[in-house]
Design an enzyme around this catalytic site. Structure first.
Site, PDB file in Angstrom:
ATOM      1  N   GLY A  41      51.184  87.036   3.673  1.00  0.00           N
ATOM      2  CA  GLY A  41      52.013  88.035   3.012  1.00  0.00           C
ATOM      3  C   GLY A  41      51.231  89.089   2.239  1.00  0.00           C
ATOM      4  N   GLU A  77      47.138  82.279   5.272  1.00  0.00           N
ATOM      5  CA  GLU A  77      47.427  82.732   6.640  1.00  0.00           C
ATOM      6  C   GLU A  77      47.892  84.184   6.665  1.00  0.00           C
ATOM      7  OE1 GLU A  77      50.084  79.556   7.999  1.00  0.00           O
ATOM      8  OE2 GLU A  77      51.603  80.201   6.574  1.00  0.00           O
ATOM      9  N   GLY A  80      48.442  87.896   8.036  1.00  0.00           N
ATOM     10  CA  GLY A  80      48.572  88.545   9.336  1.00  0.00           C
ATOM     11  C   GLY A  80      48.326  90.032   9.152  1.00  0.00           C
ATOM     12  N   ARG A  81      49.266  90.643   8.455  1.00  0.00           N
ATOM     13  CA  ARG A  81      49.223  92.089   8.241  1.00  0.00           C
ATOM     14  C   ARG A  81      47.892  92.554   7.636  1.00  0.00           C
ATOM     15  NH1 ARG A  81      53.671  94.793   7.441  1.00  0.00           N
ATOM     16  NH2 ARG A  81      54.700  92.851   6.894  1.00  0.00           N
ATOM     17  N   ARG A 141      58.839  99.035  13.534  1.00  0.00           N
ATOM     18  CA  ARG A 141      58.917  98.824  12.079  1.00  0.00           C
ATOM     19  C   ARG A 141      59.784  99.834  11.326  1.00  0.00           C
ATOM     20  NH1 ARG A 141      55.233  98.813   8.700  1.00  0.00           N
ATOM     21  NH2 ARG A 141      55.983  97.005   7.579  1.00  0.00           N
ATOM     22  N   TYR A 162      62.764  97.853   9.675  1.00  0.00           N
ATOM     23  CA  TYR A 162      62.586  97.522   8.251  1.00  0.00           C
ATOM     24  C   TYR A 162      62.616  98.745   7.337  1.00  0.00           C
ATOM     25  CZ  TYR A 162      60.177  93.560  10.551  1.00  0.00           C
ATOM     26  OH  TYR A 162      59.825  92.498  11.342  1.00  0.00           O
ATOM     27  N   CYS A 199      67.318 106.951  23.336  1.00  0.00           N
ATOM     28  CA  CYS A 199      68.647 107.527  23.172  1.00  0.00           C
ATOM     29  C   CYS A 199      69.473 106.843  22.096  1.00  0.00           C
ATOM     30  CB  CYS A 199      69.369 107.514  24.509  1.00  0.00           C
ATOM     31  SG  CYS A 199      68.555 108.635  25.637  1.00  0.00           S
ATOM     32  N   TYR A 211      52.203  94.073  13.633  1.00  0.00           N
ATOM     33  CA  TYR A 211      53.621  94.188  13.983  1.00  0.00           C
ATOM     34  C   TYR A 211      53.894  95.524  14.679  1.00  0.00           C
ATOM     35  CZ  TYR A 211      53.429  90.278  10.826  1.00  0.00           C
ATOM     36  OH  TYR A 211      53.073  89.098  10.234  1.00  0.00           O
TER      37      TYR A 211
HETATM   38  C1  LIG Z   1      54.375  85.895   9.555  1.00  0.00           C
HETATM   39  C2  LIG Z   1      53.790  84.776   8.802  1.00  0.00           C
HETATM   40  C3  LIG Z   1      52.593  84.935   8.102  1.00  0.00           C
HETATM   41  C4  LIG Z   1      51.886  86.249   8.018  1.00  0.00           C
HETATM   42  O1  LIG Z   1      52.574  87.171   7.260  1.00  0.00           O
HETATM   43  P1  LIG Z   1      51.868  88.535   6.867  1.00  0.00           P
HETATM   44  O2  LIG Z   1      52.859  89.217   6.001  1.00  0.00           O
HETATM   45  O3  LIG Z   1      51.604  89.271   8.122  1.00  0.00           O
HETATM   46  O4  LIG Z   1      50.616  88.185   6.140  1.00  0.00           O
HETATM   47  C5  LIG Z   1      52.048  83.835   7.479  1.00  0.00           C
HETATM   48  N1  LIG Z   1      52.655  82.625   7.529  1.00  0.00           N
HETATM   49  C6  LIG Z   1      53.810  82.435   8.183  1.00  0.00           C
HETATM   50  C7  LIG Z   1      54.395  81.095   8.203  1.00  0.00           C
HETATM   51  C8  LIG Z   1      54.428  83.495   8.824  1.00  0.00           C
HETATM   52  O5  LIG Z   1      55.569  83.313   9.463  1.00  0.00           O
END
Ligand SMILES: *Cc1c(COP(=O)(O)O)cnc(C)c1O
Length: 422
Positions: free
Chosen positions: A231, A274, A276-277, A313, A317, A346, A375
Site C-alpha cells: 500500500g 508486499e 506493488g505500486r 485507473r 478510481y 465509445c 495497475y
Molecule cells: C494489491 C495488494 C498489495 C499491493 O498493494 P499496493 O498498493 O500496490 O502496494 C499488497 N498486498 C495485498 C494482499 C494486495 O492485495
C-alpha cells in the site's frame, strides 16, 4: 522532438536520450514504456527500508506482471506475491522458485488450491472456509492467515481492504475458529498477514493496523513471520510538487514496530512487506497520440488513442496522473489552457484527465501519462475490440527492447467459433 512540458521525465532522465516519438513509430501507439534503472532503484529503496536482517520484500505482482519487469525484480532479490495461477506461472518463468512466491489469494476454488500445493508455494488464506478447504487439500501443510487489521486506508473506497467494509481477512475475534481448523487438519500456521489498503503517503494507519495484529500473533506459537502488507503510495501529482513518502521515517516506524513485536513475542520473527505500486508505478509511462482537437459546449477536448481499455485507473478510481506533451511538428504556441484529455472508447466517461491546465495541444502531438507502471497494462482490456498495447523496456544501457508484443487482431478473432448459419 519538442518536449513542451517534460520536467518530471527530464529530471528522472526517463527516456535516456531516446525520442518518445521514435518509440511510438517503432512499436506502435499507444505504448507502455518502462525504465529499468528506475525500477531497480525502487526495488532497492524497499529492500533498504528497514535495517533488520530477516526483512523480506515481496513484490505484489498484480501491479505489473510483465515478464521482464519480474525478471528485474527477481534479479534485485525480491520475492513476489501471486494471486492467480497465471501470476505464479509467469513468476516461475521469471526465475522465482516456489519458496519465493507467496500465494495471497481470495475466494479460490479447490482446484486452484491443489495447484498451489503441487507447486509447493506458501498459501495465505483469508477466511475460515478457505482455511478448512486448504486443510482438506493439503492436510499437515503450511499456511498463513490474513486477518482484518480492523482499520483501513486507501486512495479510493474500492481499494480500502481493512476495517468494516471489506471482503478481505478474518476478524480478530475469530482466532478460536482459526485455531480449531488448524488443529483439525494438523496445519502449521506459520504467518499472519494484513493489508490495510492501497496508496497511503503516511504510515499511521499501516502501523496502527499492524499493532492490532500483534495480539493475534501472540496466540499462535508456531508463527515464523508477520506480513505487514503493501500500500506504500507514490506522488501522482509531481507537477504540482507532491512529495514522495518519507522512507526514512517510515523505516524507523516499522523498525520500532518490529522491535516491539519481537519483545512481546519473546523471539525474533521474520517480517515481510508486499508493495506493488511503489515498486512499479514510477518506472512506467504510457505514450499515446493526439488524433483530434475540438471544442464542444465551451470545453476543449483532446482526443487520443488512450482509452480506458488501455489505462483504467482514471475511470475506475478517479485517479490523477500527471500529463506531459511532446511535439514533432513545427507548430508553436505560448498559450496554456484547460483541456480534457479523452480516449477513443465509445463512452462519455472515457476521460484520462479532466480540466487540466496544459500548453496548447495540436493534432499529432504525443501525450505521456506518467506513473503508469502499476495497475496500467495489467488492467488493460480488449473492450471495443481494441488491442492491448505493446510494452517496451528502456534498459540501463539506454537501449529500448520490446518486452511484450501488442495484441494482434488474430489473437482475439481466432477465439470465436461461428455457429454457422447456412
Ligand atoms: C494489491 C495488494 C498489495 C499491493 O498493494 P499496493 O498498493 O500496490 O502496494 C499488497 N498486498 C495485498 C494482499 C494486495 O492485495
Amino acid at each position: 522532438m519538442n518536449k513542451l512540458n517534460s520536467k518530471v521525465t527530464d529530471e528522472m532522465n526517463f527516456y535516456k536520450g531516446l525520442n518518445p516519438g521514435q518509440l511510438l513509430k517503432e512499436f506502435g501507439s499507444p505504448l507502455y514504456v518502462y525504465n529499468e534503472s528506475i525500477l531497480r532503484d525502487r526495488c532497492r529503496e524497499m529492500l533498504n527500508l528497514v535495517d533488520y536482517n530477516e526483512f523480506t520484500v515481496s513484490f505484489s505482482s498484480k501491479a505489473n506482471s510483465n515478464l521482464a519487469v519480474l525478471e528485474v525484480v527477481q534479479s534485485e532479490g525480491l520475492k513476489i506475491d501471486a494471486m492467480s495461477p497465471g501470476e505464479a506461472l509467469i513468476g516461475f518463468k521469471a526465475g522465482f522458485r516456489s519458496e519465493d512466491i507467496l500465494y495471497v489469494c481470495n475466494n479460490i476454488a479447490v482446484e486452484e488450491m491443489k495447484f498451489v500445493a503441487e507447486k509447493g508455494m506458501i498459501i495465505g488464506v483469508d477466511s475460515i472456509s478457505q482455511l478448512r478447504a486448504w486443510g482438506k487439500v493439503n492436510p499437515g501443510g503450511k499456511v498463513f492467515v490474513r486477518f482484518n487489521p480492523g482499520i483501513g486506508t486507501g486512495h479510493n473506497e474500492k481499494v480500502i481492504t481493512g476495517g468494516e467494509n471489506t471482503k478481505f481477512g478474518i476478524d480478530a475475534e475469530d482466532v478460536k475458529e482459526v485455531a480449531n481448523a488448524v488443529k483439525e487438519f494438523n496445519l502449521k500456521l506459520i504467518g499472519i498477514n494484513q493489508h490495510v489498503g492501497s496508496l497511503f503517503m503516511k504510515g499511521d494507519v499501516f502501523i496502527e493496523g499492524a499493532r492490532n495484529l500483534i495480539e493475534t500473533a501472540k496466540k499462535f506459537d508456531s508463527i515464523e513471520f508477520i506480513n505487514l502488507g503493501g500500500g506504500f503510495g507514490i506522488p501522482y501529482n509531481k507537477q504540482n510538487g507532491e512529495l514522495p513518502i518519507d522512507l526514512e521515517e517510515m523505516g524507523k516506524m516499522i523498525l520500532e514496530l518490529i522491535n516491539q513485536f519481537n519483545s512481546e513475542i519473546g523471539r525474533s520473527l521474520k517480517y515481510i512487506i508486499e508493495p506493488g505500486r511503489y515498486i512499479a508505478a514510477e518506472c512506467g509511462v504510457l505514450l499515446g497520440q493526439v488524433n483530434t482537437v475540438k471544442t464542444s459546449g465551451g470545453k476543449k477536448y483532446i482526443g487520443t488513442d488512450i482509452g480506458f481499455n488501455v489505462l483504467a485507473r482514471p475511470v475506475m478510481y478517479d485517479s490523477y496522473h500527471d500529463i506531459e506533451v511532446y511535439r514533432e511538428c513545427e507548430a508553436c504556441s505560448e498559450k496554456h489552457e484547460k483541456v480534457n484529455i479523452v480516449g477513443n472508447i465509445c463512452e462519455s466517461g472515457d476521460v484520462i484527465a479532466a480540466e487540466r491546465m496544459l500548453p496548447e495541444i495540436f493534432e499529432d502531438d504525443i501525450i505521456a501519462v506518467l506513473d503508469a507502471g502499476a495497475y496500467g497494462h495489467v488492467m488493460s482490456s480488449n473492450y471495443n475490440f481494441r488491442l492491448r498495447p505493446a510494452e517496451v523496456l528502456i534498459r540501463e544501457s539506454g537501449e529500448a527492447v520490446l518486452v511484450r508484443e501488442r495484441d494482434t487482431i488474430c489473437d482475439i478473432l481466432n477465439k470465436y467459433k461461428p455457429i454457422g448459419f447456412k
